[in-house]
Design a protein around this motif. Structure first.
Motif, PDB file in Angstrom:
ATOM      1  N   ALA A  59       0.826  -1.205   0.000  1.00  0.00           N
ATOM      2  CA  ALA A  59       0.000   0.000   0.000  1.00  0.00           C
ATOM      3  C   ALA A  59       0.861   1.256   0.000  1.00  0.00           C
ATOM      4  CB  ALA A  59      -0.927  -0.007   1.219  1.00  0.00           C
ATOM      5  N   LEU A  60       2.032   1.171   0.603  1.00  0.00           N
ATOM      6  CA  LEU A  60       2.939   2.316   0.655  1.00  0.00           C
ATOM      7  C   LEU A  60       3.813   2.418  -0.593  1.00  0.00           C
ATOM      8  CD1 LEU A  60       4.091   1.923   4.384  1.00  0.00           C
ATOM      9  CD2 LEU A  60       2.480   3.609   3.487  1.00  0.00           C
ATOM     10  N   GLN A  61       4.278   1.281  -1.116  1.00  0.00           N
ATOM     11  CA  GLN A  61       5.269   1.273  -2.183  1.00  0.00           C
ATOM     12  C   GLN A  61       4.681   1.255  -3.597  1.00  0.00           C
ATOM     13  OE1 GLN A  61       8.136  -1.865  -1.723  1.00  0.00           O
ATOM     14  NE2 GLN A  61       9.110  -0.929   0.064  1.00  0.00           N
ATOM     15  N   CYS A  62       3.419   0.890  -3.735  1.00  0.00           N
ATOM     16  CA  CYS A  62       2.870   0.628  -5.070  1.00  0.00           C
ATOM     17  C   CYS A  62       1.894   1.700  -5.553  1.00  0.00           C
ATOM     18  CB  CYS A  62       2.196  -0.744  -5.092  1.00  0.00           C
ATOM     19  SG  CYS A  62       3.271  -2.093  -4.565  1.00  0.00           S
ATOM     20  N   GLN A  63       1.916   2.856  -4.936  1.00  0.00           N
ATOM     21  CA  GLN A  63       0.993   3.914  -5.338  1.00  0.00           C
ATOM     22  C   GLN A  63       1.366   4.543  -6.678  1.00  0.00           C
ATOM     23  OE1 GLN A  63      -0.236   6.654  -2.133  1.00  0.00           O
ATOM     24  NE2 GLN A  63       0.672   5.233  -0.661  1.00  0.00           N
ATOM     25  N   PHE A  64       2.534   4.168  -7.218  1.00  0.00           N
ATOM     26  CA  PHE A  64       2.919   4.660  -8.544  1.00  0.00           C
ATOM     27  C   PHE A  64       1.965   4.141  -9.620  1.00  0.00           C
ATOM     28  CE2 PHE A  64       5.045   0.594  -8.108  1.00  0.00           C
ATOM     29  CZ  PHE A  64       4.863  -0.006  -9.348  1.00  0.00           C
ATOM     30  N   SER A  65       1.207   3.069  -9.296  1.00  0.00           N
ATOM     31  CA  SER A  65       0.239   2.502 -10.235  1.00  0.00           C
ATOM     32  C   SER A  65      -1.135   2.452  -9.569  1.00  0.00           C
ATOM     33  CB  SER A  65       0.670   1.089 -10.661  1.00  0.00           C
ATOM     34  OG  SER A  65      -0.263   0.540 -11.565  1.00  0.00           O
ATOM     35  N   PRO A  66      -1.921   3.537  -9.666  1.00  0.00           N
ATOM     36  CA  PRO A  66      -3.233   3.589  -9.017  1.00  0.00           C
ATOM     37  C   PRO A  66      -4.159   2.446  -9.427  1.00  0.00           C
ATOM     38  CG  PRO A  66      -2.578   5.770  -9.765  1.00  0.00           C
ATOM     39  CD  PRO A  66      -1.587   4.802 -10.353  1.00  0.00           C
ATOM     40  N   SER A  67      -3.987   1.932 -10.640  1.00  0.00           N
ATOM     41  CA  SER A  67      -4.873   0.868 -11.120  1.00  0.00           C
ATOM     42  C   SER A  67      -4.754  -0.412 -10.295  1.00  0.00           C
ATOM     43  CB  SER A  67      -4.580   0.561 -12.593  1.00  0.00           C
ATOM     44  OG  SER A  67      -3.237   0.147 -12.765  1.00  0.00           O
ATOM     45  N   LEU A  68      -3.634  -0.591  -9.581  1.00  0.00           N
ATOM     46  CA  LEU A  68      -3.471  -1.765  -8.732  1.00  0.00           C
ATOM     47  C   LEU A  68      -4.332  -1.688  -7.480  1.00  0.00           C
ATOM     48  CD1 LEU A  68       0.419  -2.250  -8.887  1.00  0.00           C
ATOM     49  CD2 LEU A  68      -1.326  -3.514 -10.147  1.00  0.00           C
ATOM     50  N   MET A  69      -4.691  -0.490  -7.072  1.00  0.00           N
ATOM     51  CA  MET A  69      -5.579  -0.250  -5.919  1.00  0.00           C
ATOM     52  C   MET A  69      -5.066  -0.907  -4.633  1.00  0.00           C
ATOM     53  SD  MET A  69      -9.438  -0.287  -7.529  1.00  0.00           S
ATOM     54  CE  MET A  69      -9.461  -2.044  -7.834  1.00  0.00           C
ATOM     55  N   THR A  70      -3.745  -0.885  -4.437  1.00  0.00           N
ATOM     56  CA  THR A  70      -3.200  -1.539  -3.248  1.00  0.00           C
ATOM     57  C   THR A  70      -3.613  -0.857  -1.948  1.00  0.00           C
ATOM     58  OG1 THR A  70      -1.134  -0.292  -3.576  1.00  0.00           O
ATOM     59  CG2 THR A  70      -1.212  -2.544  -4.434  1.00  0.00           C
ATOM     60  N   VAL A  71      -3.792   0.459  -1.983  1.00  0.00           N
ATOM     61  CA  VAL A  71      -4.234   1.172  -0.775  1.00  0.00           C
ATOM     62  C   VAL A  71      -5.678   0.821  -0.462  1.00  0.00           C
ATOM     63  CG1 VAL A  71      -4.635   3.427   0.268  1.00  0.00           C
ATOM     64  CG2 VAL A  71      -2.613   3.073  -1.149  1.00  0.00           C
ATOM     65  N   ARG A  72      -6.521   0.901  -1.469  1.00  0.00           N
ATOM     66  CA  ARG A  72      -7.940   0.578  -1.270  1.00  0.00           C
ATOM     67  C   ARG A  72      -8.114  -0.878  -0.861  1.00  0.00           C
ATOM     68  NH1 ARG A  72     -12.824   1.324  -5.753  1.00  0.00           N
ATOM     69  NH2 ARG A  72     -14.452   0.296  -4.514  1.00  0.00           N
ATOM     70  N   ASN A  73      -7.379  -1.777  -1.512  1.00  0.00           N
ATOM     71  CA  ASN A  73      -7.460  -3.194  -1.154  1.00  0.00           C
ATOM     72  C   ASN A  73      -7.097  -3.403   0.314  1.00  0.00           C
ATOM     73  OD1 ASN A  73      -8.107  -3.861  -3.779  1.00  0.00           O
ATOM     74  ND2 ASN A  73      -6.073  -4.640  -4.316  1.00  0.00           N
ATOM     75  N   TYR A  74      -5.996  -2.790   0.727  1.00  0.00           N
ATOM     76  CA  TYR A  74      -5.531  -2.974   2.107  1.00  0.00           C
ATOM     77  C   TYR A  74      -6.562  -2.457   3.109  1.00  0.00           C
ATOM     78  CZ  TYR A  74      -2.612  -2.626   6.268  1.00  0.00           C
ATOM     79  OH  TYR A  74      -2.119  -2.749   7.544  1.00  0.00           O
ATOM     80  N   ASN A  75      -7.093  -1.290   2.862  1.00  0.00           N
ATOM     81  CA  ASN A  75      -8.086  -0.729   3.783  1.00  0.00           C
ATOM     82  C   ASN A  75      -9.356  -1.565   3.819  1.00  0.00           C
ATOM     83  OD1 ASN A  75      -6.468   1.431   4.556  1.00  0.00           O
ATOM     84  ND2 ASN A  75      -7.185   2.749   2.887  1.00  0.00           N
ATOM     85  N   ASP A  76      -9.775  -2.082   2.660  1.00  0.00           N
ATOM     86  CA  ASP A  76     -10.966  -2.937   2.612  1.00  0.00           C
ATOM     87  C   ASP A  76     -10.736  -4.240   3.372  1.00  0.00           C
ATOM     88  OD1 ASP A  76     -12.341  -1.074   1.144  1.00  0.00           O
ATOM     89  OD2 ASP A  76     -12.124  -2.112  -0.781  1.00  0.00           O
ATOM     90  N   ILE A  77      -9.528  -4.781   3.271  1.00  0.00           N
ATOM     91  CA  ILE A  77      -9.203  -6.010   4.001  1.00  0.00           C
ATOM     92  C   ILE A  77      -9.249  -5.768   5.505  1.00  0.00           C
ATOM     93  CG2 ILE A  77      -7.312  -7.622   4.531  1.00  0.00           C
ATOM     94  CD1 ILE A  77      -6.510  -7.289   1.516  1.00  0.00           C
ATOM     95  N   LEU A  78      -8.692  -4.643   5.943  1.00  0.00           N
ATOM     96  CA  LEU A  78      -8.718  -4.319   7.377  1.00  0.00           C
ATOM     97  C   LEU A  78     -10.142  -4.230   7.902  1.00  0.00           C
ATOM     98  CD1 LEU A  78      -5.925  -1.594   7.795  1.00  0.00           C
ATOM     99  CD2 LEU A  78      -5.770  -4.069   8.162  1.00  0.00           C
ATOM    100  N   ARG A  79     -11.038  -3.664   7.094  1.00  0.00           N
ATOM    101  CA  ARG A  79     -12.440  -3.548   7.527  1.00  0.00           C
ATOM    102  C   ARG A  79     -13.161  -4.897   7.475  1.00  0.00           C
ATOM    103  NH1 ARG A  79     -12.044   1.549   4.810  1.00  0.00           N
ATOM    104  NH2 ARG A  79     -12.610   0.555   2.829  1.00  0.00           N
ATOM    105  N   HIS A  80     -13.035  -5.572   6.336  1.00  0.00           N
ATOM    106  CA  HIS A  80     -13.805  -6.800   6.131  1.00  0.00           C
ATOM    107  C   HIS A  80     -13.338  -7.941   7.034  1.00  0.00           C
ATOM    108  CE1 HIS A  80     -16.355  -9.606   4.041  1.00  0.00           C
ATOM    109  NE2 HIS A  80     -15.327 -10.341   3.648  1.00  0.00           N
TER     110      HIS A  80
END
Length: 218
Positions: free
Chosen positions: A76-97
């Motif tokens: 989530a920290l290192q892969c924001q160079f490619s927004p299409s991967l959605m690593t930040v959103r994925n990580y936050n959704d995992i924490l919630r779900h």
């Protein structure tokens, strides 16, 4: 002869077009994503994470989840160079779900260090966490790591509550393999996974503050 040559040229062009276009829908950063696939794990296999001797099956499962969560956090920290991967959103959704299962894993890991390290359990747990995060640091393998993290994140989000450990068991070897630099599969199909290129997780490779000592491990 000229007609035959044009037909051959057209066929070659079509083959090249298909080779480049077909895999694109399955990969964001590669034409053909290299394979990082690995066998399912329990959590006590070499190269998966910091060794936790005398862990119970429940603690090993928590250890595996904690490693995967750390890897997805790093992504989530290192892969924001490619927004299409959605690593930040994925990580936050995992924490919630999967909040309950992750909380249970945290409790189990605390219990392990309290049981095995006594009064120094908090320091030992902090060092374990630092080493785990450092173990996912990568530069030359960033594309493979980030794309794999995105795929694992999507897998994790799709799991029912309480089943996050299944993603960890089936994909942690793949996650670790993705830290090895690999070229695009279209051009570098001959590459293989080399465990020696990963950060060495052996105890002697780290000092008492959880810092990697490269002189001891190369």
């Amino acid at each position: 002869m000229a007609t035959r040559s044009r037909r051959l040229a057209a066929a070659a062009l079509a083959a090249i077009t298909l080779a480049y276009a077909a895999p694109a829908s399955a990969s964001y950063l590669y034409w053909v994503k290299p394979s990082f696939a690995g066998e399912p794990v329990r959590g006590d296999e070499p190269g998966i994470g910091i060794a936790i001797p005398k862990a119970t099956p429940k603690e090993l499962q928590a250890h595996l989840l904690w490693n995967m969560r750390a890897g997805l956090n790093v992504a989530a920290l290192q892969c924001q160079f490619s927004p299409s991967l959605m690593t930040v959103r994925n990580y936050n959704d995992i924490l919630r779900h999967h909040s309950q299962e992750l909380n249970d894993a945290y409790t189990a890991m605390n219990g392990y260090f309290k049981r095995t390290a006594g009064k120094t359990w908090q320091r030992q747990f902090d060092q374990y966490t630092t080493k785990t995060y450092n173990g996912f640091s990568t530069l030359h393998a960033q594309y493979g790591f980030c794309e794999t993290a995105a795929a694992i994140g999507r897998d994790a989000i799709g799991r029912r509550k309480g089943d996050l450990h299944t993603t960890a068991e089936t994909r942690m070897r793949e996650f670790r393999n993705s830290l090895v630099p690999m070229g695009d599969g279209l051009f570098a199909s001959h590459n293989t996974i080399a465990a020696r290129q990963l950060v060495n997780l052996a105890p002697q490779c780290w000092d008492k503050k959880g810092r990697y000592v490269s002189k001891k491990c190369g």
